[in-house]
Design a protein around this motif. Sequence first.
Motif, PDB file in Angstrom:
ATOM      1  N   ASP A   1      31.934  48.358  35.626  1.00  0.00           N
ATOM      2  CA  ASP A   1      33.154  48.561  36.401  1.00  0.00           C
ATOM      3  C   ASP A   1      34.331  48.339  35.460  1.00  0.00           C
ATOM      4  N   LEU A   2      35.242  49.295  35.413  1.00  0.00           N
ATOM      5  CA  LEU A   2      36.430  49.226  34.573  1.00  0.00           C
ATOM      6  C   LEU A   2      37.637  49.034  35.476  1.00  0.00           C
ATOM      7  N   MET A   3      38.447  47.999  35.202  1.00  0.00           N
ATOM      8  CA  MET A   3      39.625  47.747  36.041  1.00  0.00           C
ATOM      9  C   MET A   3      40.697  46.986  35.282  1.00  0.00           C
ATOM     10  N   THR A   4      41.921  47.152  35.760  1.00  0.00           N
ATOM     11  CA  THR A   4      43.014  46.362  35.204  1.00  0.00           C
ATOM     12  C   THR A   4      42.952  44.969  35.828  1.00  0.00           C
ATOM     13  N   VAL A   5      43.589  44.024  35.189  1.00  0.00           N
ATOM     14  CA  VAL A   5      43.559  42.644  35.659  1.00  0.00           C
ATOM     15  C   VAL A   5      44.188  42.516  37.049  1.00  0.00           C
ATOM     16  N   SER A   6      45.116  43.396  37.388  1.00  0.00           N
ATOM     17  CA  SER A   6      45.749  43.329  38.708  1.00  0.00           C
ATOM     18  C   SER A   6      44.837  43.818  39.825  1.00  0.00           C
ATOM     19  N   GLU A   7      43.714  44.424  39.464  1.00  0.00           N
ATOM     20  CA  GLU A   7      42.787  44.971  40.453  1.00  0.00           C
ATOM     21  C   GLU A   7      41.637  44.036  40.819  1.00  0.00           C
ATOM     22  N   ILE A   8      41.622  42.818  40.250  1.00  0.00           N
ATOM     23  CA  ILE A   8      40.495  41.914  40.502  1.00  0.00           C
ATOM     24  C   ILE A   8      40.977  40.465  40.468  1.00  0.00           C
ATOM     25  N   SER A   9      40.327  39.628  41.251  1.00  0.00           N
ATOM     26  CA  SER A   9      40.631  38.191  41.233  1.00  0.00           C
ATOM     27  C   SER A   9      39.673  37.490  40.271  1.00  0.00           C
ATOM     28  N   ALA A  10      40.029  36.291  39.884  1.00  0.00           N
ATOM     29  CA  ALA A  10      39.146  35.497  39.016  1.00  0.00           C
ATOM     30  C   ALA A  10      37.824  35.210  39.723  1.00  0.00           C
ATOM     31  N   ASP A  11      37.866  34.950  41.030  1.00  0.00           N
ATOM     32  CA  ASP A  11      36.634  34.687  41.777  1.00  0.00           C
ATOM     33  C   ASP A  11      35.708  35.893  41.753  1.00  0.00           C
ATOM     34  N   LYS A  12      36.263  37.095  41.953  1.00  0.00           N
ATOM     35  CA  LYS A  12      35.454  38.322  41.920  1.00  0.00           C
ATOM     36  C   LYS A  12      34.905  38.555  40.514  1.00  0.00           C
ATOM     37  N   ALA A  13      35.736  38.339  39.504  1.00  0.00           N
ATOM     38  CA  ALA A  13      35.297  38.529  38.120  1.00  0.00           C
ATOM     39  C   ALA A  13      34.136  37.597  37.786  1.00  0.00           C
ATOM     40  N   ALA A  14      34.173  36.389  38.313  1.00  0.00           N
ATOM     41  CA  ALA A  14      33.122  35.404  38.034  1.00  0.00           C
ATOM     42  C   ALA A  14      31.779  35.798  38.624  1.00  0.00           C
ATOM     43  N   GLU A  15      31.762  36.776  39.522  1.00  0.00           N
ATOM     44  CA  GLU A  15      30.497  37.244  40.102  1.00  0.00           C
ATOM     45  C   GLU A  15      29.712  38.134  39.140  1.00  0.00           C
ATOM     46  N   TYR A  16      30.364  38.643  38.106  1.00  0.00           N
ATOM     47  CA  TYR A  16      29.688  39.503  37.131  1.00  0.00           C
ATOM     48  C   TYR A  16      28.909  38.655  36.128  1.00  0.00           C
ATOM     49  N   ASP A  17      27.803  39.213  35.652  1.00  0.00           N
ATOM     50  CA  ASP A  17      26.994  38.538  34.632  1.00  0.00           C
ATOM     51  C   ASP A  17      27.603  38.682  33.249  1.00  0.00           C
ATOM     52  N   VAL A  18      28.271  39.808  33.032  1.00  0.00           N
ATOM     53  CA  VAL A  18      28.823  40.139  31.719  1.00  0.00           C
ATOM     54  C   VAL A  18      30.286  40.549  31.899  1.00  0.00           C
ATOM     55  N   LEU A  19      31.160  39.961  31.085  1.00  0.00           N
ATOM     56  CA  LEU A  19      32.587  40.258  31.146  1.00  0.00           C
ATOM     57  C   LEU A  19      33.092  40.717  29.786  1.00  0.00           C
ATOM     58  N   ALA A  20      33.799  41.826  29.770  1.00  0.00           N
ATOM     59  CA  ALA A  20      34.529  42.266  28.584  1.00  0.00           C
ATOM     60  C   ALA A  20      35.996  42.195  28.966  1.00  0.00           C
ATOM     61  N   LEU A  21      36.731  41.332  28.302  1.00  0.00           N
ATOM     62  CA  LEU A  21      38.131  41.069  28.646  1.00  0.00           C
ATOM     63  C   LEU A  21      39.045  41.570  27.541  1.00  0.00           C
ATOM     64  N   GLY A  22      40.063  42.331  27.936  1.00  0.00           N
ATOM     65  CA  GLY A  22      40.979  42.896  26.959  1.00  0.00           C
ATOM     66  C   GLY A  22      42.422  42.548  27.243  1.00  0.00           C
ATOM     67  N   CYS A  23      43.122  42.073  26.207  1.00  0.00           N
ATOM     68  CA  CYS A  23      44.540  41.740  26.348  1.00  0.00           C
ATOM     69  C   CYS A  23      45.175  41.786  24.962  1.00  0.00           C
TER      70      CYS A  23
END
Length: 143
Positions: free
Chosen positions: A34-56
Amino acid sequence: MGKTAVIYWSGTGNTEVMANAVADAVKAAGGECDLMTVSEISADKAAEYDVLALGCPAMGAEVLEEGEFEPFFAELEGKLGGKNVALFGSYGWGDGEWMRSWQDRVNDAGAKLIGGEGVIANEAPDDEALGKCAELGKELASL
């Protein structure tokens, strides 16, 4: 294989290009992403993923973007224990200090930093940086 979230903030489009390269490579390697901007997801929702690729990108005095991304990451930070996390972003000045500091925060949170260190691009990502994003996406797909 876990589902990957590629979450990013981009001001000029450089980090967005990198995010797309990572996400495309995950999918090309057979992974779910799933590809999304940071404004499209909460930290709680992000924490549900097994793998995170974070870009800033680097902002100001080599820090994470402070309006949206830093508050998001600060909330997510305590939920990263045991997760696979990859970092990427662009910069226009300095020497990458923001990425080193970000890597330390991820490691201190107990996450497994994928790719050893973050993928960084000076200004617009060139072919080398995009190749590293693709390699990172392929590695993420295998997790």
